[in-house]
Design an enzyme around this catalytic site. Structure first.
Site, PDB file in Angstrom:
ATOM      1  N   ASN A  91       0.882  -1.160   0.073  1.00 45.75           N
ATOM      2  CA  ASN A  91      -0.199  -0.056  -0.059  1.00 45.75           C
ATOM      3  C   ASN A  91       1.004   1.456  -0.033  1.00 45.75           C
ATOM      4  O   ASN A  91       1.706   1.254   0.905  1.00 45.75           O
ATOM      5  CB  ASN A  91      -0.975   0.112   1.149  1.00 45.75           C
TER       6      ASN A  91
ATOM      7  N   THR B 324      -7.559   2.333   1.638  1.00 44.79           N
ATOM      8  CA  THR B 324      -7.309   1.100   0.897  1.00 44.79           C
ATOM      9  C   THR B 324      -6.338   1.046  -0.455  1.00 44.79           C
ATOM     10  O   THR B 324      -6.667   2.156  -0.809  1.00 44.79           O
ATOM     11  CB  THR B 324      -8.589   0.362   0.813  1.00 44.79           C
ATOM     12  N   CYS B 325      -6.250  -0.117  -0.745  1.00 50.94           N
ATOM     13  CA  CYS B 325      -5.296  -0.368  -2.181  1.00 50.94           C
ATOM     14  C   CYS B 325      -6.449  -0.344  -3.230  1.00 50.94           C
ATOM     15  O   CYS B 325      -6.296  -1.340  -4.176  1.00 50.94           O
ATOM     16  CB  CYS B 325      -4.649  -1.713  -2.133  1.00 50.94           C
ATOM     17  N   ASP B 326      -7.644   0.370  -2.926  1.00 55.92           N
ATOM     18  CA  ASP B 326      -8.563   0.378  -4.092  1.00 55.92           C
ATOM     19  C   ASP B 326      -8.648   1.531  -4.828  1.00 55.92           C
ATOM     20  O   ASP B 326      -9.107   2.697  -4.043  1.00 55.92           O
ATOM     21  CB  ASP B 326      -9.879  -0.274  -3.394  1.00 55.92           C
ATOM     22  N   ASN B 367      -9.060  -5.011   3.008  1.00 54.95           N
ATOM     23  CA  ASN B 367      -7.805  -4.627   3.189  1.00 54.95           C
ATOM     24  C   ASN B 367      -7.097  -4.816   4.537  1.00 54.95           C
ATOM     25  O   ASN B 367      -5.926  -4.240   4.708  1.00 54.95           O
ATOM     26  CB  ASN B 367      -7.466  -3.112   2.745  1.00 54.95           C
TER      27      ASN B 367
END
Lengths: 377, 377
Positions: A91, B324-326, B367
């Site tokens: 991340n 988040t990694c989104d 996550n």
């Protein structure tokens, strides 16, 4: 489509409410396919796609490495048997105290996309290896890719130089071509950018070692997608083109591609109705929706294949919606979904390709509905 | 804005990670305001907005009734002290076995919007009272209202007639003008439709008794909204206009209007960066985002007021995103958010008006981030 093991499991177990079943045999097969298609790359499974302990343990035993989005995910990977040299903190957005925590757990590989993050890592994880994410255009991806992660290649040079100055190991470049990416040339464009960053830093005496090619490997929903082998060939050709005889270490981070096709959601038709006598589409309401598993239908981005007990004769367009009292809990409306005319309240449906980005997206208890139950077999 | 009680609580408690704090005094004040503004209406709190037990208990003790979306919410209301005559099963999408369950718990008031649902209720809850939801256009509402719930008024007549034929009590009509509705005339249009349904059925000898005017009452985010009193006056004027001297029983279902302004989320700035040297907006990343509390920023629908430690001097446009990694976890991008130039990594921000539709929308663990913690004081 659902494997026989999943069908047998569903046939012999009784549940009230929707559930996800994931077949570990399919995950194993996917892992081996990636390994075969990209034999020179290390595989870092993107835990966020599905962090079920059984999946992590299987992949750890197969030799997989892990891409973690948080300290909690790092701890899951360690618990599953991965050693800390096989885990990256991927991340780009991390609290400094979380970096310190990861460093204390032994994690030495970190993603960054700006100087500010490099400075945190230099303080909290001295000497660690960092890779800088560069922006891609996301063209060809089905799940929207914003500019949230990454920086332009010119800035990546500055970021990695700064890392080097601060005593970190400027280790490489990463990119992500967008999730569910079906355009093979997307990797080519990104690898060209990565090679540019390598060359610039080489001239300053900083030798990068790694290209992290991220995820994006698609799973088959309604349309066919290229095979892992096709990806492998395309990526290797681009690597040769841009790096010549000095091909760097590479890693890939499949998530959806590793578990998407391994999972099936079983759901029940709760209601079928029309809004007016002369409506030409029926509304079909399921007991699973945007808030308990199917978040990726947002903007109708991901279109899952749905299997009914009626085969595919005499279909008609339907609007599909979830069970909550929320207007936004509609799955497919702009492009209605073809379903059998004979579909009936109480029918059980199978939603295929739902192994990734379903169970963990589920809300804790919206409308009092429990999160999606998940079984890994 | 945050009450002194909330500020004191935050000042004296230490948390790692984002949290929501809800002040019960504000909820009480909102309840009393609704009661005063609409003295002839019964108040059915929409549990889904925030089902915290402390909120439900307070409202039960004040005499509130409850609008439940599921059996689980019915059980929460009962546990909080509401009697079953003060609970409606307000979801138009119900499994027949859930209707039977609710009926066994003593629930006798049900929402429907089609004949198919009426038939389920006739089988599973014989003799129950039903009200039929009619479609509205949702014009003027900030949170999108689809056609998911309700039917056209002409069909509502058929639905209620069918209920009557099947031995149910055809009890009334409901509508929902759309959440965060700031256009007072929306209620007028819907009441006109409701009166039409009343008249048609009256001619067939079926006397409806209830108009359920739903929710939609807004909370104050960035813009001023009409007061509860203004709503009360407008609604009462429309009732007189369409029902004359035979004004029916009415109920309202505030959710956001009851708890929205009672809650504040505390969050931390995790990262501030640019994507290129010449970018003119900064990206500000918080530890709360779309997947752990701020789902209603979907399509940038709800714009929350944000308080920083820097006051409001020297502002600049920022893109706000979650942790988040989104890629989809971006809060405000199309319309950047003005934040102080002096904003710094590690700053704590207060996001106001977050008492409704936050904690329960949070994902279970996307996550690896835990759901939004919630404190009710």
């Amino acid at each position: 489509m659902a494997t026989q093991r999943i069908r047998d499991f569903l046939a012999t177990h009784c549940f009230d409410g929707p559930c996800l079943v994931v077949d570990l045999d399919v995950v194993r097969e996917n892992y081996l396919n990636f390994e075969k298609a990209l034999p020179q790359s290390r595989i870092f499974y993107a835990i966020k796609a599905n962090p079920a302990p059984e999946i992590l343990s299987l992949l750890a035993s197969l030799g997989s490495s892990f891409d973690a989005a948080s300290v909690a995910e790092i701890e899951m990977a360690l618990k599953a048997g991965a050693t800390c040299d096989r885990i990256s903190f991927g991340n780009t957005i991390k609290k400094e105290r979380d970096i310190a925590h990861a460093y204390a757990l032994g994690i030495s590989l970190y993603a960054v996309d700006c100087v500010e993050e490099v400075e945190k890592i230099a303080r909290a994880a001295p000497g660690a290896r960092v890779f800088c994410r560069v922006l891609t255009d996301g063209k060809g991806a089905e799940w929207p890719l914003s500019r949230k992660f990454g920086c332009v290649p010119a800035m990546a040079v500055d970021v990695l130089r700064r890392a080097h100055q601060l005593g970190l190991q400027a280790y490489g470049v990463s990119f992500h071509v967008g999730s569910q990416q079906t355009d093979l040339s997307a990797w080519d464009r990104a690898l060209s950018d990565a090679a540019t960053v390598f060359r610039h830093l080489e001239q300053e005496g900083i030798s990068l070692k790694l290209v992290n090619m991220g995820g994006g490997f698609p799973t088959r929903y309604l349309k066919d997608v290229p095979t892992e082998q096709a990806y492998g060939t395309a990526v290797f050709d681009s690597l040769k083109k841009y790096f010549g005889n000095r091909i760097p270490e590479t890693i890939i981070e499949p998530g959806r591609g590793m578990v998407g096709n391994a999972g099936v959601i079983r759901t029940e038709v709760v209601l079928i109705s029309k809004k007016a006598d002369n409506d030409n589409v029926r509304w079909v309401y399921l007991d699973v929706g945007k808030f308990n598993g199917l978040a990726e239908t947002m903007d109708e981005a991901i279109r899952y294949p749905i299997e009914t007990p009626h085969g595919d004769k005499a279909m008609e367009p339907c609007i599909l919606a979830g069970p909550t009292c929320d207007s936004a809990d509609v799955l497919y409306e702009k492009t209605p979904y073809m379903l059998p005319l004979s579909l009936t309240i109480g029918d059980e449906l199978l939603i295929h390709g739902t192994g990734a980005y379903t169970a963990t997206y589920a809300s804790v208890a919206f409308n009092g509905f429990e999160p999606l139950r998940s079984y890994v077999i």
